[in-house]
Scaffold this active site. Structure first.
Site, short mmCIF file in Angstrom:
data_model
loop_
_atom_site.label_atom_id
_atom_site.label_comp_id
_atom_site.label_asym_id
_atom_site.label_seq_id
_atom_site.Cartn_x
_atom_site.Cartn_y
_atom_site.Cartn_z
N SER A 1 67.19 -20.03 -76.88
CA SER A 1 67.98 -18.80 -76.78
C SER A 1 67.52 -17.81 -77.82
O SER A 1 67.08 -18.20 -78.92
CB SER A 1 69.44 -19.15 -77.02
N TYR B 1 76.39 -23.55 -82.18
CA TYR B 1 75.65 -23.58 -80.91
C TYR B 1 74.20 -23.17 -81.15
O TYR B 1 73.26 -23.85 -80.76
CB TYR B 1 76.30 -22.65 -79.88
N LYS C 1 70.26 -25.19 -81.01
CA LYS C 1 69.02 -24.73 -80.35
C LYS C 1 67.87 -24.71 -81.35
O LYS C 1 66.75 -25.15 -81.06
CB LYS C 1 69.23 -23.35 -79.73
N PHE D 1 67.12 -14.15 -73.26
CA PHE D 1 67.97 -13.07 -73.74
C PHE D 1 69.29 -13.17 -72.95
O PHE D 1 69.87 -14.25 -72.95
CB PHE D 1 67.20 -11.74 -73.73
N1 UFG Z 1 81.22 -7.99 -75.23
C1 UFG Z 1 82.34 -7.21 -75.12
N2 UFG Z 1 83.45 -7.74 -74.52
C2 UFG Z 1 83.49 -9.00 -74.01
C3 UFG Z 1 82.33 -9.80 -74.13
C4 UFG Z 1 81.22 -9.27 -74.76
O1 UFG Z 1 82.36 -6.06 -75.55
O2 UFG Z 1 84.53 -9.43 -73.49
C5 UFG Z 1 79.99 -7.43 -75.83
C6 UFG Z 1 79.49 -8.15 -77.06
O3 UFG Z 1 80.11 -7.65 -78.21
C7 UFG Z 1 77.99 -7.87 -76.97
C8 UFG Z 1 77.70 -7.80 -75.48
O4 UFG Z 1 78.96 -7.54 -74.88
O5 UFG Z 1 77.70 -6.63 -77.54
C9 UFG Z 1 77.14 -9.08 -74.90
O6 UFG Z 1 77.99 -10.17 -75.24
P1 UFG Z 1 77.84 -11.61 -74.55
O7 UFG Z 1 78.94 -12.46 -75.09
O8 UFG Z 1 77.75 -11.47 -73.07
O9 UFG Z 1 76.42 -12.11 -75.04
P2 UFG Z 1 75.85 -12.31 -76.52
O10 UFG Z 1 74.69 -11.40 -76.65
O11 UFG Z 1 76.89 -12.25 -77.53
O12 UFG Z 1 75.40 -13.83 -76.47
C10 UFG Z 1 74.49 -14.28 -75.49
C11 UFG Z 1 74.82 -15.72 -75.12
C12 UFG Z 1 74.51 -16.64 -76.26
C13 UFG Z 1 73.14 -16.43 -76.76
C14 UFG Z 1 72.87 -14.99 -77.06
C15 UFG Z 1 71.41 -14.83 -77.34
O13 UFG Z 1 76.17 -15.87 -74.79
O14 UFG Z 1 74.60 -17.97 -75.80
O15 UFG Z 1 73.20 -14.16 -75.95
O16 UFG Z 1 71.10 -13.61 -77.83
F1 UFG Z 1 72.96 -17.16 -77.86
#
Ligand code: UFG
Length: 335
Positions: free
Chosen positions: A126, A150, A154, A179
């Site tokens: 990841s 988590y 990885k 990503f």
């Molecule tokens: N976000 C919101 N509201 C929500 C959920 C997310 O505003 O309810 C925002 C987050 O703050 C972030 C973006 O949306 O800016 C993406 O969030 P995600 O939770 O969809 O994804 P992340 O980038 O935080 O994490 C993901 C995977 C992880 C992985 C990571 C790798 O969930 O497992 O990408 O970069 F490790």
């Protein structure tokens, strides 16, 4: 003889799409899954989409005797290891659950692969292993660090794989750093279907659009980004699945260990994703701005050029298609 691929976690979100791509490309597919975050029905859908058969073993990758049975019966040529727990927040609350499961399953799998002399592996890592990158876009040789258990599982597994390669040069390993995979199969038969309230953005948007949840909380609009909301590199899960086919070709061809970013190289903000979703699906997604989520970074997107050069992989589907396919899956499953 067809090449036989063992897919751990093959009923999961990325695993199921990868099974379809592999079957369509002429590989034989054996799945092991314990359905801890998926269901046997997904395997039926994979068969329906491809018109091909899948050999399914229900069980845990930590179960060494089951793995032994599979390798002895099936004569596996190459393994893709998806099976793992993946909820960032839960991993902070229950670190032992994550270390036990993600590390134990991988070490058990690697032991059996070594004993059975099957030393070709594609591993699901990841972009989380880049921690908080100092510059963008992210290249594979950036420093590695993590912010939650988590992510640490990885990173630890990446290290285990590197040590294994040093100890035994016969191994051939592709580490894929994903990503943000979103979207769903265009058939609408498989997609992302979290059992609980979603942690990730797209599954949450979809449930709000579908009126299963009331309102989307956007975690912060004061980041140093184009509109203040977080920027990520969203990649269509079907494109991501194709990256696995390319990685399989690579490990079958070359005995080396290497890491590849799988992203598009484009960053979209939370607001851009929400607006695109509303526009292409002609549906409302009410949202409110709330506090930042602990551990989130402002921006994260890939430099995808190494995967293009080494694997011949390039993501092709755009953000509109990702939004359309994600919603199509949920509408279809509701009916
Ligand atoms: N976000 C919101 N509201 C929500 C959920 C997310 O505003 O309810 C925002 C987050 O703050 C972030 C973006 O949306 O800016 C993406 O969030 P995600 O939770 O969809 O994804 P992340 O980038 O935080 O994490 C993901 C995977 C992880 C992985 C990571 C790798 O969930 O497992 O990408 O970069 F490790």
């Amino acid at each position: 003889m067809k090449t036989k691929v063992l897919v751990t976690g093959g009923a999961g979100f990325i695993g199921s799409h990868t099974c379809c791509i592999l079957l369509e490309a002429g590989y034989e597919v054996v799945v092991i899954d314990n359905f801890s975050n998926s269901s046997p029905n997904v395997v039926e859908k994979i068969k329906e989409i491809t018109g091909k058969d899948v050999v399914l073993y229900e069980g845990n990758v930590c179960d060494k005797s089951l793995l032994k049975t599979i390798f002895e019966k099936e004569k596996i040529d190459v393994v893709i290891h998806f099976a793992a727990f993946k909820a960032v927040g839960e991993s902070v609350r229950l670190p032992l659950k994550y270390y036990r499961n993600n590390l134990d399953s991988t070490i058990t799998l690697l032991e059996v692969m070594e004993e059975e002399n099957c030393k070709r592996l594609v591993f699901s890592s990841s972009a989380t292993v880049y921690g908080s990158p100092k510059t963008l876009p992210i290249k594979e040789d950036f420093p590695l660090s993590t912010t939650n258990p988590y992510g640490t599982t990885k990173l630890m597994i990446e290290q285990i794989l590197k040590d294994l390669k040093i100890a035994d040069d016969d191994w051939s390993i592709a580490i894929l750093r994903y990503f943000n995979p979103i979207g769903a199969h265009p058939s609408g038969l498989i997609g992302e279907n979290p059992n609980d309230i979603p942690n990730n953005l797209m599954p949450y948007i979809v449930k709000v659009a579908n009126k299963e949840l009331e309102i989307l909380s956007i975690f912060g609009d004061d980041y140093n980004t184009k509109d203040g909301t977080g920027v990520r590199d969203y990649i269509h899960v079907v494109d991501l699945a194709k990256g696995h086919e390319k990685a399989i070709e690579k490990v079958l061809k070359e005995k080396k260990l290497d890491c590849y970013n799988l992203g598009t190289g484009e960053g979209y903000s939370v607001l851009e994703l929400v607006e695109t979703f509303q526009k292409v699906n002609e549906v409302d997604v009410p949202y409110k701005i709330v506090q930042r989520r602990a551990g989130d970074i402002a921006s994260c997107y890939a430099d995808p050029s190494y995967a293009l050069k080494e694997l011949g992989f390039k993501a092709e589907k755009g953000i509109e298609e990702m939004c359309r396919d994600a919603y199509n899956f949920v509408k279809k499953s509701k009916n």
